[in-house]
Design a protein around this motif. Structure first.
Motif, PDB file in Angstrom:
ATOM      1  N   THR A 124      -4.645  31.608 -83.617  1.00 14.55           N
ATOM      2  CA  THR A 124      -3.962  32.447 -82.632  1.00 14.55           C
ATOM      3  C   THR A 124      -4.955  33.379 -81.954  1.00 14.55           C
ATOM      4  O   THR A 124      -5.860  33.921 -82.611  1.00 14.55           O
ATOM      5  N   ASP A 125      -4.826  33.544 -80.661  1.00 16.75           N
ATOM      6  CA  ASP A 125      -5.681  34.483 -79.930  1.00 16.75           C
ATOM      7  C   ASP A 125      -5.692  35.838 -80.649  1.00 16.75           C
ATOM      8  O   ASP A 125      -4.624  36.349 -81.016  1.00 16.75           O
ATOM      9  N   PHE A 128      -3.305  38.503 -79.271  1.00 13.85           N
ATOM     10  CA  PHE A 128      -1.892  38.198 -79.500  1.00 13.85           C
ATOM     11  C   PHE A 128      -1.546  38.341 -80.977  1.00 13.85           C
ATOM     12  O   PHE A 128      -0.460  38.823 -81.329  1.00 13.85           O
TER      13      PHE A 128
END
Length: 219
Positions: A124-125, A128
């Motif tokens: 996941t980024d 984020f």
């Protein structure tokens, strides 16, 4: 009713303020920058300048003490750094809850996000992931409180399409889109329905009228 909304210049907040003002409620939006005030006045809301990242509990309690309910709709925003995910999405939510309790305002609604009760998937980024963790920590803090009649609303992917007035509102909905117009309409419904206190609800577009969906979600 007098409703105080943190993050009063946000896209959902402005829609909510317009709906509340149109039906005769006193909508008060807490904003960070004075130049945002005109947009609130245009939708019929009262702007209050208060930076939740630097304010004290006493500062904020003074702004909410006459409210019938408060809504936390603030967020650091997509362009912010990881640090502000913590200071806004988590710490400011806790501060706002502390202020509501200090002012004796029990009804407390949070605009949160889906999938914040679990660790973000690998890959996941980072920004984020920080956002999801911050929202999850804020939700956990609010749900642990006995001095608030809280409701946590977790919308799906937000869109700017015109609202349909038809939604799915439940503890678990699956992931799908929902318009910001419909999120604002559901928030009005939650403010009117004390039976939704103590509930964490997901929201997506659907086929149930907003008022009926809120009534069904009430205890």
């Amino acid at each position: 009713m007098r409703i105080v909304i943190a993050g009063g210049h946000g896209q959902i907040a402005l829609r909510l303020e317009r709906l509340l003002a149109a039906r005769g409620d006193d909508a008060v939006g807490i904003i960070r920058r004075p130049e945002q005030a005109g947009d609130l006045l245009a939708v019929g809301a009262e702007p209050v300048v208060c930076d939740l990242e630097s304010a004290t509990v006493g500062d904020v309690a003074g702004h909410v003490e006459a409210a019938d309910a408060v809504v936390f709709a603030a967020g650091a925003g997509a362009g912010s750094g990881i640090t502000r995910k913590s200071t806004v999405d988590h710490a400011a939510a806790v501060l706002f809850a502390d202020a509501a309790e200090a002012a004796g305002v029990r009804r407390f609604i949070v605009v949160s996000a889906m999938r914040v009760d679990r660790e973000p998937p690998e890959g996941t980024d980072p920004g984020f992931a920080a956002y999801l963790r911050a929202k999850g920590a804020a939700d956990a803090d609010v749900r642990a409180r006995t001095g608030l009649d809280w409701t946590i609303l977790r919308p799906g992917r937000l869109t700017d399409e015109p609202g349909t007035g038809l939604v799915t509102l439940a503890e678990s909905t699956g992931r799908a889109d929902v318009t910001r117009d419909d999120v604002a309409a559901v928030l009005v419904g939650l403010l009117d329905e004390p039976g939704t206190a103590g509930r964490t609800l997901e929201l997506i577009g659907g086929d149930t009228p907003v008022n009926k969906a809120v009534a069904q979600a009430a205890r």
